[in-house]
Scaffold this active site. Sequence first.
Site, PDB file in Angstrom:
ATOM      1  N   ASP A 178       0.842  -1.202   0.000  1.00 41.48           N
ATOM      2  CA  ASP A 178       0.000   0.000   0.000  1.00 41.48           C
ATOM      3  C   ASP A 178       0.880   1.256   0.000  1.00 41.48           C
ATOM      4  OD1 ASP A 178      -2.494   1.209   0.012  1.00 41.48           O
ATOM      5  OD2 ASP A 178      -2.774   1.056   2.169  1.00 41.48           O
ATOM      6  N   HIS A 259      -4.580   2.590  -7.058  1.00 45.33           N
ATOM      7  CA  HIS A 259      -5.743   2.313  -6.211  1.00 45.33           C
ATOM      8  C   HIS A 259      -7.020   2.120  -7.030  1.00 45.33           C
ATOM      9  CE1 HIS A 259      -3.405   2.957  -2.572  1.00 45.33           C
ATOM     10  NE2 HIS A 259      -4.445   2.515  -1.893  1.00 45.33           N
ATOM     11  N   HIS A 262      -6.827  -1.356  -8.103  1.00 41.73           N
ATOM     12  CA  HIS A 262      -7.157  -2.183  -6.925  1.00 41.73           C
ATOM     13  C   HIS A 262      -8.668  -2.289  -6.740  1.00 41.73           C
ATOM     14  CE1 HIS A 262      -8.776  -2.167  -2.845  1.00 41.73           C
ATOM     15  NE2 HIS A 262      -7.962  -3.183  -2.646  1.00 41.73           N
ATOM     16  N   HIS A 276      -5.600  -5.785   1.046  1.00 41.89           N
ATOM     17  CA  HIS A 276      -5.649  -4.543   0.273  1.00 41.89           C
ATOM     18  C   HIS A 276      -4.302  -4.225  -0.396  1.00 41.89           C
ATOM     19  CE1 HIS A 276      -6.579  -0.273  -0.522  1.00 41.89           C
ATOM     20  NE2 HIS A 276      -5.443   0.023   0.074  1.00 41.89           N
TER      21      HIS A 276
HETATM   22 ZN    ZN Z   1      -4.513   1.995   0.141  1.00 43.55          ZN
END
Ligand code: ZN
Length: 376
Positions: A178, A259, A262, A276
């Site tokens: 992340d 993101h 994602h 995540h």
């Molecule tokens: Zn994130």
Amino acid sequence: MPNPNKVTERLFQSPSKYIQGPYAIQNAAKYLGQLGNAPLLLCDDIVWKIAGEELVKALTGAGFKVHRAVFGGEASREEIDRLGALGRKESSDFVIALGGGKTIDTAKTVADDLGKQVAIVPTTASTDAPCSALSVLYRPSGEFHCYTFFDKNPNVVLVDTTVISTAPPRFLAAGMGDAIATNVEARRCLNSPNFGGGLPTEVSAAIGQKCEEILFKYGKQAYEANKAHAVTPALEAVVEANTLLSGLGFESGGLAAAHAIHNGMTAIEELHTLLHGEKVAFGTICQLVLDGVPTSELDRYIDFMLSVDLPVNFELLGIPNVKDEELRRVAELACADGETIWNLDRVINVDLVFGAIKAADAAGSDYIRRTGWKRT
Ligand SMILES: [Zn+2]
């Protein structure tokens, strides 16, 4: 298109207080006393045994009246409403999140609904959720639902690195996945409004760069220290990069393609078991491809990710036979209205994103072939 409203103000926001260190939970009363004395404590059963009992002992010993609420596991609207009703019934005067990203995002939303302050006590360094004034909500099925935004960042973020060092290293690695996206995304959206609605400041850019520097310097060493459950300077640095720097960096710097991709990937059912940051890591390779970085630069990121066992191709993501239709769906979702991909300073469409996803898998596989990398 970046900045359609021609915003000109620069904006930076952050939590009021960030504390990090070994055995920090034992000093919780000192830092949480300013928020109230009858907290609603959100944590699941596993976290309760790891750190919940110790936190409650520290607080009740100092005169707090803690009401424990068992978190159900998904940061969904249904769960938030249930916990909010409990907070009202118990007349809780602030909310504590003890756990990982979903517990944290749920607690922030519950506190906002109740109009109360919130303290975040992360038990893993797996996401950059603790410091930000936004939550990512999911449907009860696990699919991405939406971002929700709050007026204020969390009041206190208290990180106990002894607790974090006992968590499985996979969580620290996911936090690095992340965090490695932070600079990659922020440096490509300097002219787009950030999550506070203003332009990035110089300090948010510097934070993103520092975050990346720490990961390349200490990421592998911290990952190994975590396997040995050892709190070391490298681990402290990476916990700060994953939690504080990544949090401040993404919120005031801005997110972009990593993101957004994602979020699209959450539509693939087989990926629901991934964390995540594991999906964001792969999304980061996709964005680097979209950015058109040289192979040497792409290799540097892939090498780092593999050093901490982050997935760099479809096989390592656990979807070796993923179909083009599914990837096109990911690309479509990544390009949905309002997605952060539109912050990027470049032309974007579904075809280009679909191509970047395929090329990211190819680049990851190529690197593994060239270097003979094997999971240890
Ligand atoms: Zn994130």
